[in-house]
Design a protein around this motif. Structure first.
Motif, PDB file in Angstrom:
ATOM      1  N   TRP A   1      34.894  40.221  34.969  1.00 42.92           N
ATOM      2  CA  TRP A   1      34.857  41.528  35.697  1.00 42.92           C
ATOM      3  C   TRP A   1      33.985  42.522  35.227  1.00 42.92           C
ATOM      4  CZ3 TRP A   1      39.368  45.497  36.649  1.00 42.92           C
ATOM      5  CH2 TRP A   1      39.376  46.377  37.763  1.00 42.92           C
ATOM      6  N   ILE A   2      34.084  42.826  33.778  1.00 43.69           N
ATOM      7  CA  ILE A   2      33.216  43.735  33.104  1.00 43.69           C
ATOM      8  C   ILE A   2      31.567  43.044  33.142  1.00 43.69           C
ATOM      9  CG2 ILE A   2      32.622  44.546  30.870  1.00 43.69           C
ATOM     10  CD1 ILE A   2      35.672  44.466  30.206  1.00 43.69           C
ATOM     11  N   LEU A   3      31.444  41.784  32.936  1.00 39.02           N
ATOM     12  CA  LEU A   3      29.987  41.190  32.929  1.00 39.02           C
ATOM     13  C   LEU A   3      29.432  40.998  34.112  1.00 39.02           C
ATOM     14  CD1 LEU A   3      30.322  38.763  29.943  1.00 39.02           C
ATOM     15  CD2 LEU A   3      29.620  41.268  29.671  1.00 39.02           C
ATOM     16  N   PHE A   4      30.387  40.489  34.857  1.00 41.27           N
ATOM     17  CA  PHE A   4      29.619  40.067  36.576  1.00 41.27           C
ATOM     18  C   PHE A   4      30.257  40.682  37.517  1.00 41.27           C
ATOM     19  CE2 PHE A   4      29.010  36.710  33.193  1.00 41.27           C
ATOM     20  CZ  PHE A   4      27.680  36.796  33.023  1.00 41.27           C
ATOM     21  N   GLN A   5      31.080  41.861  37.385  1.00 37.12           N
ATOM     22  CA  GLN A   5      31.898  42.421  38.594  1.00 37.12           C
ATOM     23  C   GLN A   5      32.539  41.621  39.286  1.00 37.12           C
ATOM     24  OE1 GLN A   5      28.196  43.365  37.925  1.00 37.12           O
ATOM     25  NE2 GLN A   5      29.361  44.482  36.584  1.00 37.12           N
ATOM     26  N   ALA A   6      33.048  40.389  38.791  1.00 38.09           N
ATOM     27  CA  ALA A   6      33.947  39.403  39.464  1.00 38.09           C
ATOM     28  C   ALA A   6      35.420  40.000  39.365  1.00 38.09           C
ATOM     29  CB  ALA A   6      33.912  37.940  38.899  1.00 38.09           C
ATOM     30  N   LYS A   7      36.034  40.684  40.245  1.00 41.70           N
ATOM     31  CA  LYS A   7      37.513  41.250  40.381  1.00 41.70           C
ATOM     32  C   LYS A   7      38.499  40.272  39.929  1.00 41.70           C
ATOM     33  CE  LYS A   7      40.283  44.673  42.658  1.00 41.70           C
ATOM     34  NZ  LYS A   7      40.210  45.547  43.842  1.00 41.70           N
ATOM     35  N   PRO A   8      39.215  40.332  39.033  1.00 44.01           N
ATOM     36  CA  PRO A   8      40.403  39.496  39.035  1.00 44.01           C
ATOM     37  C   PRO A   8      41.149  39.246  40.000  1.00 44.01           C
ATOM     38  CG  PRO A   8      40.266  40.973  37.034  1.00 44.01           C
ATOM     39  CD  PRO A   8      39.390  41.439  38.163  1.00 44.01           C
ATOM     40  N   ASN A   9      41.865  38.078  40.117  1.00 38.59           N
ATOM     41  CA  ASN A   9      42.932  37.890  41.255  1.00 38.59           C
ATOM     42  C   ASN A   9      44.214  38.380  40.902  1.00 38.59           C
ATOM     43  OD1 ASN A   9      44.028  36.283  39.384  1.00 38.59           O
ATOM     44  ND2 ASN A   9      43.340  34.374  40.359  1.00 38.59           N
ATOM     45  N   ARG A  10      45.042  38.285  42.014  1.00 38.09           N
ATOM     46  CA  ARG A  10      46.618  39.101  41.917  1.00 38.09           C
ATOM     47  C   ARG A  10      47.182  38.252  40.612  1.00 38.09           C
ATOM     48  NH1 ARG A  10      49.252  38.248  47.357  1.00 38.09           N
ATOM     49  NH2 ARG A  10      48.131  36.469  47.422  1.00 38.09           N
ATOM     50  N   ALA A  11      47.032  36.908  40.317  1.00 41.26           N
ATOM     51  CA  ALA A  11      47.780  36.363  39.473  1.00 41.26           C
ATOM     52  C   ALA A  11      47.584  36.925  38.015  1.00 41.26           C
ATOM     53  CB  ALA A  11      47.624  35.044  39.257  1.00 41.26           C
ATOM     54  N   PHE A  12      46.215  37.548  37.844  1.00 46.40           N
ATOM     55  CA  PHE A  12      45.898  38.205  36.403  1.00 46.40           C
ATOM     56  C   PHE A  12      46.702  39.425  36.388  1.00 46.40           C
ATOM     57  CE2 PHE A  12      43.407  41.538  34.567  1.00 46.40           C
ATOM     58  CZ  PHE A  12      43.321  40.858  33.275  1.00 46.40           C
ATOM     59  N   TRP A  13      46.890  40.271  37.244  1.00 46.94           N
ATOM     60  CA  TRP A  13      47.593  41.560  37.238  1.00 46.94           C
ATOM     61  C   TRP A  13      49.238  41.351  36.959  1.00 46.94           C
ATOM     62  CZ3 TRP A  13      44.230  44.815  35.768  1.00 46.94           C
ATOM     63  CH2 TRP A  13      42.903  44.970  36.265  1.00 46.94           C
ATOM     64  N   ILE A  14      49.406  40.221  37.340  1.00 45.98           N
ATOM     65  CA  ILE A  14      50.877  40.023  37.028  1.00 45.98           C
ATOM     66  C   ILE A  14      51.366  39.383  35.778  1.00 45.98           C
ATOM     67  CG2 ILE A  14      52.992  38.377  37.877  1.00 45.98           C
ATOM     68  CD1 ILE A  14      51.548  38.506  40.831  1.00 45.98           C
ATOM     69  N   ALA A  15      50.284  38.567  35.090  1.00 48.06           N
ATOM     70  CA  ALA A  15      50.500  38.070  34.039  1.00 48.06           C
ATOM     71  C   ALA A  15      50.179  38.903  32.882  1.00 48.06           C
ATOM     72  CB  ALA A  15      49.665  36.568  33.968  1.00 48.06           C
TER      73      ALA A  15
END
Length: 303
Positions: free
Chosen positions: A107-121
């Motif tokens: 996300w920081i390097l390439f503006q690839a927003k994390p998926n919902r699973a990331f915010w849960i984990a």
């Protein structure tokens, strides 16, 4: 099934590498150990991929070597943390967080927003990290901070390695990266103060195990396994590494883990499991939704 077996063995060999590294760095400077270990490991893999290596373009060569630099930096920080740590198992659990940190890095390097699973984990892994490291109040040990830094650097390697993986055969990429890791280690060792090394049969044996078994054979099996199974299955199997490290460190090194830290490691393991399983579920749901949209559009056109 064979791919699963390859990955299962690879995780066990990776854990053996943790124990072997801890024993070797008690007699050999960490930067020298990493440099010689990975340089030799790359040479062991070279006969399996040298023909493909000769066909690489300069851009492909530089890309793989550049990614290898990040791996080299991560391993330099890691081996120093190993040398000063009293607990390999907690270090292995912290290092496993690289899988959780990687989406944030992308996300920081390439503006690839994390998926919902990331915010849960993420909150689950943070809780595990707190349980693992804050036993004596709100203060982390130096080794824990270094393991966390190494994990962050390793996440950069994961992200960058994924971006070049489509242009290179896995074994070629690994061979080049291990070679660069060796150069980084030996380069750093050359500018540090010289150290005397007391060679012994035990030291040579553990060095051979870490180089041939825990590096060359491990990465070869890991590559073969990842080629034969799905990415989700491979990721689930790879999180066994800290579990094996915990068992081996307690068996071979006599380490003990306080109940709170053991629970923290278990919570980190749970966060990784949740992230992988939920990522797979959400991906399937999005794919099904996309298929449904395409079907509806096709029916609309026909109408």
């Amino acid at each position: 099934m064979r791919g699963v077996l390859y990955l299962f063995i690879a995780t066990l060999l990776a854990a053996v590498g943790w124990v072997a590294s801890k024993i070797v760095v008690q007699s050999v400077p960490g930067e020298l150990f990493i440099g010689s270990r990975f340089l030799l490991a790359s040479l062991v893999l070279l006969p399996f991929c040298y023909k493909s290596l000769l066909k690489l373009s300069m851009k492909q060569l530089l890309s793989a070597c550049g990614v290898g630099v990040f791996l080299g930096l991560a391993l330099q920080v890691w081996i120093y943390a190993v040398s000063i740590s009293d607990s390999l198992s907690e270090g292995a659990f912290i290092m496993s967080l690289a899988m959780i940190i990687a989406p944030l890095t992308a996300w920081i390097l390439f503006q690839a927003k994390p998926n919902r699973a990331f915010w849960i984990a993420l909150p689950v892994s943070t809780t595990g990290m707190m349980l693992l490291s804050l036993t004596n109040g709100w203060k982390m040990e130096s080794s824990q901070l270094l393991f966390l830094l190494a994990s962050a650097l390793l996440s950069v390697h994961f992200v960058m390695n994924k971006r070049i993986s489509g242009n290179l055969k896995p074994l070629v990429s690994i061979c080049l990266q291990l070679f660069v890791v060796g150069l980084v280690g030996l380069g750093y060792a050359s500018i540090t103060q010289p150290h005397s090394i007391a060679f012994s049969g035990e030291l040579i044996s553990w060095f051979a195990i870490s180089t041939l078994i825990a590096t060359s054979v491990r990465y070869l099996l890991q590559t073969m396994g990842q080629y034969k199974v799905s990415m989700e299955t491979a990721a689930l199997l790879m999180i066994l590494e800290p579990i094996w490290t915990l068992l081996l460190s307690m068996t071979l090194l006599g380490e003990t883990l306080e109940p709170q830290k053991l629970i923290g490691g278990g919570v980190i393991f749970l966060s990784l499991f949740l992230y992988i399983k939920l990522s797979r579920r959400f991906a399937k749901a999005e794919q099904a939704k996309a298929v449904q949209v395409e079907t509806e559009q096709a029916e609309t056109v026909k109408a």
